[in-house]
Design a protein around this motif. Sequence first.
Motif, short mmCIF file in Angstrom:
data_model
loop_
_atom_site.label_atom_id
_atom_site.label_comp_id
_atom_site.label_asym_id
_atom_site.label_seq_id
_atom_site.Cartn_x
_atom_site.Cartn_y
_atom_site.Cartn_z
N PRO A 1 0.80 -1.22 0.00
CA PRO A 1 0.00 0.00 0.00
C PRO A 1 0.84 1.28 0.00
CG PRO A 1 0.01 -1.01 2.18
CD PRO A 1 0.76 -1.94 1.28
N SER A 2 0.29 2.32 -0.57
CA SER A 2 0.95 3.64 -0.50
C SER A 2 -0.09 4.72 -0.71
CB SER A 2 2.05 3.75 -1.57
OG SER A 2 1.48 3.86 -2.86
N TRP A 3 0.27 5.91 -0.30
CA TRP A 3 -0.60 7.08 -0.50
C TRP A 3 0.02 7.93 -1.60
CZ3 TRP A 3 -0.22 4.32 3.87
CH2 TRP A 3 -1.41 4.02 4.54
N LYS A 4 -0.37 7.65 -2.84
CA LYS A 4 0.20 8.31 -4.01
C LYS A 4 -0.22 9.78 -4.07
CE LYS A 4 -1.62 7.89 -8.20
NZ LYS A 4 -2.06 7.21 -9.43
N VAL A 5 0.75 10.65 -4.32
CA VAL A 5 0.41 12.07 -4.53
C VAL A 5 0.57 12.46 -6.00
CG1 VAL A 5 0.92 12.77 -2.15
CG2 VAL A 5 2.74 12.88 -3.88
N TRP A 6 1.42 11.74 -6.74
CA TRP A 6 1.69 12.11 -8.13
C TRP A 6 2.44 10.97 -8.79
CZ3 TRP A 6 6.13 12.73 -11.10
CH2 TRP A 6 5.96 13.46 -12.30
N ASP B 1 5.47 9.63 2.91
CA ASP B 1 6.34 8.81 3.76
C ASP B 1 5.52 8.25 4.91
OD1 ASP B 1 9.72 8.85 4.39
OD2 ASP B 1 8.34 8.14 5.94
N ILE B 2 5.70 6.96 5.18
CA ILE B 2 4.90 6.25 6.18
C ILE B 2 5.19 6.75 7.61
CG2 ILE B 2 6.49 4.31 6.64
CD1 ILE B 2 2.83 3.73 5.88
N VAL C 1 7.80 13.30 9.02
CA VAL C 1 8.41 14.23 9.97
C VAL C 1 7.73 15.59 9.89
CG1 VAL C 1 10.61 13.02 9.88
CG2 VAL C 1 10.27 15.01 8.40
N SER C 2 6.89 15.77 8.84
CA SER C 2 6.08 16.99 8.73
C SER C 2 4.90 16.66 7.81
CB SER C 2 6.92 18.14 8.16
OG SER C 2 7.21 17.90 6.80
N PRO C 3 3.84 17.47 7.83
CA PRO C 3 2.70 17.20 6.95
C PRO C 3 3.13 17.22 5.47
CG PRO C 3 2.09 18.80 8.64
CD PRO C 3 3.57 18.62 8.74
N TYR C 4 2.69 16.24 4.73
CA TYR C 4 3.01 16.07 3.30
C TYR C 4 4.47 15.66 3.05
CZ TYR C 4 -1.61 17.81 2.19
OH TYR C 4 -2.98 17.97 2.10
N HIS C 5 5.16 15.14 4.09
CA HIS C 5 6.48 14.54 3.88
C HIS C 5 6.32 13.46 2.80
CE1 HIS C 5 10.03 12.10 5.87
NE2 HIS C 5 10.22 12.30 4.57
N THR C 6 7.07 13.63 1.72
CA THR C 6 6.84 12.85 0.50
C THR C 6 8.13 12.20 0.02
OG1 THR C 6 5.09 14.39 -0.12
CG2 THR C 6 6.08 13.12 -1.92
N LEU C 7 8.01 11.03 -0.57
CA LEU C 7 9.15 10.37 -1.22
C LEU C 7 8.91 10.33 -2.72
CD1 LEU C 7 9.58 7.33 1.22
CD2 LEU C 7 10.83 9.51 1.25
N VAL C 8 9.94 10.65 -3.48
CA VAL C 8 9.85 10.61 -4.94
C VAL C 8 10.87 9.59 -5.43
CG1 VAL C 8 9.93 11.97 -7.06
CG2 VAL C 8 9.21 13.06 -4.91
N ILE C 9 10.40 8.61 -6.20
CA ILE C 9 11.27 7.49 -6.61
C ILE C 9 11.12 7.21 -8.11
CG2 ILE C 9 11.10 6.41 -4.33
CD1 ILE C 9 9.18 4.33 -5.55
N HIS D 1 15.60 7.42 -3.47
CA HIS D 1 14.43 8.27 -3.21
C HIS D 1 14.88 9.65 -2.76
CE1 HIS D 1 15.53 5.96 0.38
NE2 HIS D 1 15.21 7.05 1.06
N PHE D 2 14.07 10.61 -3.11
CA PHE D 2 14.27 11.98 -2.62
C PHE D 2 13.14 12.30 -1.67
CE2 PHE D 2 17.74 13.83 -5.08
CZ PHE D 2 17.95 12.82 -6.00
N HIS D 3 13.50 12.77 -0.47
CA HIS D 3 12.49 13.23 0.48
C HIS D 3 12.13 14.68 0.16
CE1 HIS D 3 13.20 10.13 3.76
NE2 HIS D 3 14.31 9.99 3.05
#
Length: 135
Positions: free
Chosen positions: A15-20, A30-31, A34-42, A99-101
Motif C-alpha cells: 500500500p501507498s498514499w500516491k500524490v503524483w 512517507d509512512i 516528519v512533517s505534513p506532506y512529507h513525500t518520497l519521490v522514486i 528516493h528523494f524526500h
Amino acid sequence: MNNCIFCKIVKGEAPSWKVWENETVYAFLDINPVSPYHTLVIPKKHFVNIFDISDFELREVISGVREVVKMYEEKLGIKNLQIVNSNGHAGQQDVFHIHFHIVPREEGDGQNIRWKTFPEWRSEFDEMILKLKGQ
Ligand code: AMP
Ligand code: ZN
C-alpha cells in the motif's frame, strides 16, 4: 528487485498514499512523516542510489520532485521545504531504492537538521583539491 518495498509499492503489491506519478516516476507520502506532506519521490525502475542510477532516470526523478513541489505550492501554499537524498549505509540510507524526500517546513515546526561543522579543516582544502587532480 524482488524484496524491495518501493518496487512493491510501484507494482501495487504494497500500500501507498500516491500524490503524483508519470511514466517513470512515483511520489507518495512517507509512512513515518516528519512533517505534513512529507513525500518520497522514486523512479519506477529499481536503482539502489546515486551511484547506479542512469543520468536519464535521475533527471526524471528530480523533475518529478519539482512537479510535486509545484503542486504543493499551488494547492497548499507551501513555500518552505527541504529536499533530502541519502546514499549508502554510512550516508544514512535506510531503503535501498533511490528516493528523494520532500520535507515541507514551517517556522516553529520543531524540526531541525544541522550538521556538525569543522571550520579548522579549511587548512586542508588546498591538499584536498590537489588530490582531485591526481597529484
Ligand atoms: P532513508 O533513511 O532516506 O532511506 O528513508 C527511507 C524512508 O522510507 C523513511 O523515511 C521511511 O519512513 C520511509 N518508508 C519506509 N517504508 C515505507 C513505506 N512502505 N511507505 C512509505 N514510506 C516508507
Ligand atoms: Zn526497488
